[in-house]
Design an enzyme around this catalytic site. Structure first.
Site, mmCIF file in Angstrom:
data_model
loop_
_atom_site.group_PDB
_atom_site.id
_atom_site.type_symbol
_atom_site.label_atom_id
_atom_site.label_comp_id
_atom_site.label_asym_id
_atom_site.label_seq_id
_atom_site.Cartn_x
_atom_site.Cartn_y
_atom_site.Cartn_z
ATOM 1 N N CYS A 72 0.802 -1.223 0.000
ATOM 2 C CA CYS A 72 0.000 0.000 0.000
ATOM 3 C C CYS A 72 0.839 1.279 0.000
ATOM 4 O O CYS A 72 0.284 2.380 0.004
ATOM 5 C CB CYS A 72 -0.939 -0.004 1.203
ATOM 6 S SG CYS A 72 -2.009 -1.457 1.240
ATOM 7 N N HIS A 74 -2.678 8.405 5.878
ATOM 8 C CA HIS A 74 -2.962 7.067 5.363
ATOM 9 C C HIS A 74 -4.403 6.711 5.693
ATOM 10 O O HIS A 74 -5.134 6.207 4.847
ATOM 11 C CB HIS A 74 -1.982 6.070 5.984
ATOM 12 C CG HIS A 74 -2.016 4.711 5.370
ATOM 13 N ND1 HIS A 74 -1.943 4.507 4.013
ATOM 14 C CD2 HIS A 74 -2.118 3.471 5.935
ATOM 15 C CE1 HIS A 74 -1.984 3.208 3.761
ATOM 16 N NE2 HIS A 74 -2.104 2.559 4.909
ATOM 17 N N GLU A 120 -1.329 5.739 13.546
ATOM 18 C CA GLU A 120 -0.951 6.931 12.777
ATOM 19 C C GLU A 120 -1.180 8.200 13.593
ATOM 20 O O GLU A 120 -0.346 9.118 13.571
ATOM 21 C CB GLU A 120 -1.732 7.002 11.470
ATOM 22 C CG GLU A 120 -1.252 8.125 10.564
ATOM 23 C CD GLU A 120 -1.874 8.111 9.179
ATOM 24 O OE1 GLU A 120 -1.370 8.851 8.302
ATOM 25 O OE2 GLU A 120 -2.864 7.368 8.969
ATOM 26 N N LYS A 169 -9.383 8.377 1.854
ATOM 27 C CA LYS A 169 -9.959 7.026 1.841
ATOM 28 C C LYS A 169 -11.362 6.978 2.410
ATOM 29 O O LYS A 169 -12.100 6.015 2.167
ATOM 30 C CB LYS A 169 -9.051 6.063 2.610
ATOM 31 C CG LYS A 169 -7.714 5.782 1.946
ATOM 32 C CD LYS A 169 -6.908 4.761 2.749
ATOM 33 C CE LYS A 169 -5.547 4.490 2.132
ATOM 34 N NZ LYS A 169 -4.598 5.610 2.322
ATOM 35 N N HIS A 174 -9.674 2.239 0.045
ATOM 36 C CA HIS A 174 -8.221 2.032 0.023
ATOM 37 C C HIS A 174 -7.836 1.425 -1.316
ATOM 38 O O HIS A 174 -8.179 0.277 -1.623
ATOM 39 C CB HIS A 174 -7.830 1.104 1.174
ATOM 40 C CG HIS A 174 -6.361 1.024 1.406
ATOM 41 N ND1 HIS A 174 -5.425 1.558 0.548
ATOM 42 C CD2 HIS A 174 -5.641 0.454 2.427
ATOM 43 C CE1 HIS A 174 -4.218 1.330 1.014
ATOM 44 N NE2 HIS A 174 -4.328 0.670 2.152
ATOM 45 N N PHE A 225 1.710 -3.350 4.148
ATOM 46 C CA PHE A 225 2.043 -4.653 4.713
ATOM 47 C C PHE A 225 3.553 -4.881 4.609
ATOM 48 O O PHE A 225 4.202 -4.461 3.651
ATOM 49 C CB PHE A 225 1.316 -5.755 3.945
ATOM 50 C CG PHE A 225 -0.140 -5.940 4.331
ATOM 51 C CD1 PHE A 225 -0.753 -5.127 5.260
ATOM 52 C CD2 PHE A 225 -0.891 -6.956 3.751
ATOM 53 C CE1 PHE A 225 -2.074 -5.297 5.603
ATOM 54 C CE2 PHE A 225 -2.227 -7.143 4.097
ATOM 55 C CZ PHE A 225 -2.814 -6.316 5.016
#
Length: 413
Positions: free
Chosen positions: A164, A304, A315, A336, A341, A400
């Site tokens: 991502c 994010h 975050e 998002k 996402h 990830f």
């Protein structure tokens, strides 16, 4: 060696709320959600029955029928966004050194629709029925490859894959190519199309997705106490980066300056962020340091902001730990919340949105924050889009494997 200045001179996108930059920007400022029930396949037996897909994509605008058969959808989205960004930058009408122009567009997963379709063909009819275009239609680097072939760009040709964080890392590494004189122009970003049975099924099995099947438009709710996972989205976001003096010589319009880029690794867990937020914090710190700015110079963060229980807290914690008392002065939002996402495309689209925020001095709202998590006590601009004086903005992507990327964009004077 003095590093060269880099500016943004072109934008292109294919998104769940619009397939042009203007449509995306208008939808975001109107608080429009692009999330809806899945219609591209039968999701009735899936635990998650919704996503944020692309609507009304006009492939014929970019490719003839023969070309379309050779390109997986993620590749079509990425190339379309790239073509639009190149057109927006006016590169087609310029006499330029093609050996000084490169492409860096990646994807987190690649050609999942074609992989699934081809596997079904193999099981039904055997290996002789596999298309000779299967491999080049699905491998990730072929967005960059096909764009370079289309336009004759002979500079750096890259496709970084970091889950991502893919879009952000491709933009950041494109920036480095220009900074250190390996290129004068780079077409950079990310693309994804993972709304398939395996894409939805795999992320659902990992318990990463929201299961709010009764109210999909409310499912992506970053920093809300009711968040239960992210919403899978599709699309592409591409920026044209250019060395400042090169852009000025050809009279290019300049959206913003890319002034800093940072990376880090959590080195913690395969899918979960480190609980302290230390990795995300270092990524942001590295980007701000690279921009030769102080933390007080940053006024806006395009986060994010995935709508996952763990990720949002981490975050927010990373922002508070890095910015300290200045975190109270920051405005943070999550694109998002409206487009879901986009995995490898997320960083590309969100970088584009950050650039538009600087250009327009406007920050779009974060929707669906009905009950803000007290552990996420920042200003997430939850009421409506608003005008704001922004000189320097930060955008984050985390993926990830614990990979992190942050970019600082600055208002161009």
């Amino acid at each position: 060696m003095q590093k060269r200045r880099v500016v943004v001179t072109g934008l292109g996108c294919i998104s769940p709320v619009g397939n042009t930059v203007d449509d995306l920007w208008s939808a975001l400022n109107a608080g429009k959600s692009g999330v809806q029930p899945i219609t591209v396949f039968d999701a009735s037996d899936m635990p998650v029955k919704f996503s944020a897909p692309i609507k009304d994509f006009n492939a014929e605008k970019y490719f003839d029928i023969k070309e379309q058969r050779k390109l997986d959808l993620f590749m079509q989205y990425g190339m379309a966004a790239g073509i639009d960004a190149i057109t927006d930058s006016g590169l087609e009408n310029c006499d330029l050194d093609l050996e000084r122009i490169g492409v860096a567009i990646g994807s987190g997963i690649g050609g999942l629709p074609s992989i699934e379709k081809t596997h079904n063909t193999y099981l039904k009819s055997g290996p002789k029925r596999i298309s000779p275009f299967f491999i080049p239609a699905t491998i990730i680097n072929m967005i960059s490859g096909n764009l370079s072939i289309k336009y004759g760009y002979k500079g750096p040709n890259l496709s970084i894959v970091t889950a991502c964080t893919t879009g952000t890392h491709n933009i950041g590494e494109g920036y480095r190519q220009i900074q250190y004189s390996h290129a004068d122009l780079m077409v950079c970003g990310g693309a994804e199309m993972a709304t398939t049975p395996l894409g939805i099924g795999g992320f659902a099995a990992a318990r990463a997705l929201s299961t709010r099947n009764d109210d999909p438009e409310k499912a992506s709710r970053p920093w809300d106490t009711g968040r239960d996972g992210f919403v899978l989205g599709d699309g592409a976001g591409v920026l044209v980066l250019e060395e400042l003096e090169h852009a000025k010589r050809r009279g290019a319009k300049i959206y913003a300056e890319l002034s800093g880029y940072g990376m880090s690794a959590d080195a913690f867990h395969m899918t979960l962020p480190s609980e302290s937020g230390e990795g995300a914090q270092r990524s942001m710190k590295n980007a701000i340091k690279d921009a030769d700015l102080s933390i007080e110079d940053i006024s806006y963060i395009n986060a994010h902001g995935t709508s996952t229980p763990a990720g949002d807290i981490v975050e927010a914690k990373a922002v508070k730990n890095l910015f300290g008392n200045h975190s109270k002065n920051l405005v943070v939002n999550s694109t998002k919340s409206m487009i879901g996402h986009l995995l490898g495309a997320a960083g590309g689209v969100e970088a584009l949105v950050t650039v538009l925020s600087l250009k327009n001095q406007m920050i779009h709202q974060t929707i669906n924050v009905d009950n803000q998590d007290p552990e996420c006590d920042l200003d997430f601009n939850t009421e409506s889009s608003k005008k704001m004086n922004i000189n320097h903005a930060l955008t984050n992507s985390f993926g990830f494997g614990g990979t992190n990327g942050s970019i600082v964009f600055s208002k161009y004077d």
